[in-house]
Design a protein around this motif. Structure first.
Motif: not given
Length: 501
Positions: A434-445, A397-405, A412-417
């Motif tokens: 809805a959850v998105v990544g936004v730019p962050d000077d210290r953490l990247g996102e 059975y397939l489980f979709v985790v998230d969109r790659k983009k 440095g840690y992966n967060v799946y929205p």
């Protein structure tokens, strides 16, 4: 020879007097749908449309959509469905990119359609409804009876039947070339696996200009002689009223539709006892929404997975008895699916082995119209790269985790929205999230949540963030949270995350 319109001709021959379309204005039988689309085919041919020419179809879910759709196919032309919410520049781009020779539009969108057609240099326009603002001709001119069955134009299975534009999450939309054979098999095989019946009535609220509604609802229903109950514009009241009126047995929807139905008062005006199953696709449905919907309505939701380029089915939970809740099912017959790491190596089964979902089989598009480089990139290694991240369990059975983009990389840690959204949806004060990544000077996102609260007392921002913090690893929970009255949705009901920041 294989002309996709054969699915209508066969159902009209087998069940001429059974309803093909139900709507506020009455019903249209399979025989009448066949004759009306014959008229469109004859009219298009008389106006110089030849096999392989593109005809744009810019309509909501009204009877004229399937009438025109099958008429275009019968003439051997290529259907180019356009989202009725598009603005003039977007319409102009898709008309020009597809090289459409004729446009069938809707009075409610005529002003934008006419501007877009002018930008594309297209002058042959027909409209359903008033045509006061342009010299567009009435659609009724294309439906004059022809007196006898129109012969289906000779088409090969590998010929393009439809060009459907992607949602354009990055850059401009690309036109996926969907073939006659691809669309036929995507109607026939899922319908057989799902055991669609001629006496089924399918609520058709998914836009027919979107591949889910076009291929997985309309084409499947017509292939098996079932009835479509057309909903021009989704609202919970419209769907529940149509279920009651038409004794509908199946509801196809996207997660936002199920969420809206749950939030709508369900009173004595509605009788949903005729429903036997619901189908969810287009995006991953939150587990909380699935559980709450099944409990409230007493109807199972079968989740599937597909995309525009695969028209649409890749995997599916084919029955309530053979499903795995929260998964999108197993690959359907004739379809191969694998999980690859970034170096193109196949990953083993296991929920811990997350990688890109790749697929191959009869269900994939011929390519992106006029874009050989984008086509080559999408089919690297001989497999179509979906851009989605997922994993298989030990039972396939397939489980979709998230969109790659949409993957967020925070420090440095992966967060799946989707994982964060699942937690937010379980909060009693949250209607949509809805959850998105936004730019962050210290953490990247940084992780940011957009929340539509449920009616009632306003929820507390700090309390919701704390709720997430207690249920997610420290690097995953959102530090930023913004309340919204609504979330931006596409014409197909999917959240447009590119418009959130």
């Amino acid at each position: 020879m294989l002309n996709l319109a054969v699915i209508l001709r066969e159902s009209a021959t087998a069940r001429p007097h059974t309803p093909a379309i139900m709507y506020d204005g009455g019903t249209i039988s399979y025989q009448d749908l066949d004759l009306l689309s014959d008229a469109v085919a004859a009219a298009l041919t008389s106006r110089g449309i030849r096999p392989g020419d593109r005809v744009a179809l810019h309509l909501p879910n009204i009877p004229q959509f399937p009438i025109a759709y099958f008429g275009i196919l019968k003439a051997g032309a290529v259907v180019v469905p356009l989202n009725v919410l598009l603005r003039a520049p977007e319409i102009g781009y898709q008309l020009a990119d597809s090289q459409a020779r004729l446009l069938i539009t809707w009075g409610g969108a005529l002003e934008e359609a006419a501007k877009g057609a002018a930008e594309a240099g297209l002058t042959d326009i027909y409209t359903v409804g008033p045509a006061d603002t342009t010299p567009a001709q009435p659609f009724t001119e294309l439906t004059a009876p022809v007196g006898e069955r129109w012969p289906l134009a000779d088409r090969d299975g590998g010929d393009v039947a439809a060009i459907v534009y992607t949602s354009g999450t990055t850059g401009r939309p690309k036109g996926a070339e969907l073939t006659n054979l691809q669309l036929y098999l995507n109607a026939d095989i899922p319908g057989r696996l799902f055991d669609l019946r001629p006496d089924d009535v399918v609520i058709t609220a998914l836009p027919l200009f979107h591949v889910f509604g076009m291929s997985s609802t309309m084409n499947v229903a017509v292939r098996f002689g079932a009835a479509m109950s057309l909903i021009p514009r989704f609202t919970p009241h419209a769907v529940l009223s149509a279920v009651t009126r038409d004794r509908a047995t199946i509801f196809d929807g996207v997660p936002t539709m199920f969420t809206a139905l749950l939030a709508h008062p369900h009173d004595d005006r509605y009788d949903t006892s005729s429903l036997r199953v619901c189908i969810s696709g287009g995006d991953a449905i939150p587990a909380h929404v699935l559980d709450a919907f099944e409990k409230r309505f007493g109807v199972p939701i079968l989740e599937g997975y597909g995309m525009t380029e695969t028209a649409a089915t890749i995997t599916f939970n084919v029955s309530p008895q053979d499903r795995r809740a929260y998964s999108v099912g197993r690959p359907v017959w004739g379809v191969q699916v694998q999980i690859w790491d970034p170096d193109g190596r196949r990953l083993p089964a296991g929920r811990e082995h997350v990688g890109e979902i790749v697929t191959r089989g009869y269900h994939t598009m011929r390519g992106y119209h006029g874009k050989p480089q984008a086509t080559a990139e999408a089919f690297q290694g001989g497999w179509f790269h979906t851009g989605d991240l997922g994993c298989f369990d030990e039972d396939g059975y397939l489980f979709v985790v998230d969109r790659k983009k949409e993957l967020i990389i925070r420090g440095g840690y992966n967060v799946y929205p989707r994982e964060v959204e699942e937690v937010l949806h379980r909060h009693p004060g949250v209607l949509m999230a809805a959850v998105v990544g936004v730019p962050d000077d210290r953490l990247g996102e940084e992780v940011k949540a957009f929340v539509v609260p449920r009616p009632g007392p306003a929820p507390d921002r700090a309390e919701i963030i704390g709720y997430c913090r207690d249920r997610l690893a420290a690097y995953k929970y959102p530090r930023l949270l913004e309340f919204r009255d609504s979330l931006p949705l596409s014409g197909a009901g999917k959240v447009l995350k590119k418009e959130l920041s």
